[in-house]
Design an enzyme around this catalytic site. Structure first.
Site, PDB file in Angstrom:
ATOM      1  N   SER A  45       0.809  -1.227   0.000  1.00  0.00           N
ATOM      2  CA  SER A  45       0.000   0.000   0.000  1.00  0.00           C
ATOM      3  C   SER A  45       0.835   1.267   0.000  1.00  0.00           C
ATOM      4  CB  SER A  45      -0.942   0.003   1.205  1.00  0.00           C
ATOM      5  OG  SER A  45      -0.209  -0.105   2.418  1.00  0.00           O
ATOM      6  N   ASP A 181      -2.084   8.233   8.488  1.00  0.00           N
ATOM      7  CA  ASP A 181      -2.433   7.363   9.602  1.00  0.00           C
ATOM      8  C   ASP A 181      -1.139   6.763  10.149  1.00  0.00           C
ATOM      9  OD1 ASP A 181      -1.725   5.269   7.860  1.00  0.00           O
ATOM     10  OD2 ASP A 181      -3.801   4.868   7.284  1.00  0.00           O
ATOM     11  N   HIS A 184       0.838   5.022   6.795  1.00  0.00           N
ATOM     12  CA  HIS A 184       0.810   5.490   5.405  1.00  0.00           C
ATOM     13  C   HIS A 184       1.197   6.961   5.295  1.00  0.00           C
ATOM     14  CE1 HIS A 184      -2.062   2.010   5.215  1.00  0.00           C
ATOM     15  NE2 HIS A 184      -1.258   1.732   4.196  1.00  0.00           N
TER      16      HIS A 184
END
Length: 205
Positions: A45, A181, A184
């Site tokens: 991600s 967050d 990320h």
């Protein structure tokens, strides 16, 4: 030949060797890419750009910054075993450089460190066998006491002899202003990652 001439010749040879060594060492610090090269950014991600606009992901920012084509090969939530299976298909696009930033989900989910190291090593070997250079990006060992790069990455980089960016991701994720967050980066954080990556790149004719 007199002693003075012998000494002069030896000094000349030493100076030439020193210059050549410095030049070789300098070149070894950079990944040389032609302007028509292709870079594959491969990972999970963090590579995909979870939570930010597509143009703010680090692969998109890297392409804009360098003018070199960058393929975003990131898949959110992927573990290293899945990445290892997916990698060969992407290598069919014949990238000149693969930026490998993988394993965060293994670490968060407390998978085997030994298995993660094995998977990363196999990924590097597959990439090198394809003819591409490798830039390995260290991933933090996410913990209660903060972010520090997992020791596995330095081991893999040393054992496989690839370029290694050790600190940037840990530094970005240690700063709340650079992430959306816990794990990320935001657009500013990705820009800093790009800043770190481009230091390894050298465009040649």
């Amino acid at each position: 030949m007199s002693k003075i001439k012998v000494i002069t010749v030896l000094l000349g040879a030493i100076m030439l060797f020193t210059i050549m060594t410095k030049e070789r060492d300098s070149n070894s610090l950079h990944i040389k890419l032609h302007s028509d090269a292709t870079i594959l950014a491969f990972g999970d991600s963090i590579t995909y750009g979870f939570g930010v606009a597509e143009e703010d992901s680090y692969p998109a920012q890297l392409q804009k910054r360098t003018g070199i084509r960058v393929i975003n090969g990131g898949v959110s939530g992927e573990e290293s075993s899945e990445g290892l299976e997916r990698l060969p298909k992407l290598l069919e696009q014949k990238p000149d450089l693969v930026i490998l930033c993988h394993g965060g989900n293994d670490i968060i989910r407390k998978r085997s460190d030994e298995k993660l190291k094995t998977n990363l090593t196999k990924m590097v070997e597959i990439i090198k066998a394809s003819g591409a250079e490798v830039l390995l990006v260290g991933v933090p060992n996410f913990g209660l006491l903060g972010f520090s790069t997992h020791s596995i990455y330095a081991e893999v980089a040393k054992e496989t002899e690839v370029f290694f960016e050790e600190d940037v991701l840990s530094k970005v994720l240690s700063n709340n202003e650079l992430k959306i967050d816990y794990i990320h980066p935001n657009a500013k954080g990705y820009k800093i990652i790009v800043d770190a990556v481009v230091k390894y790149l050298k465009t040649v004719e």
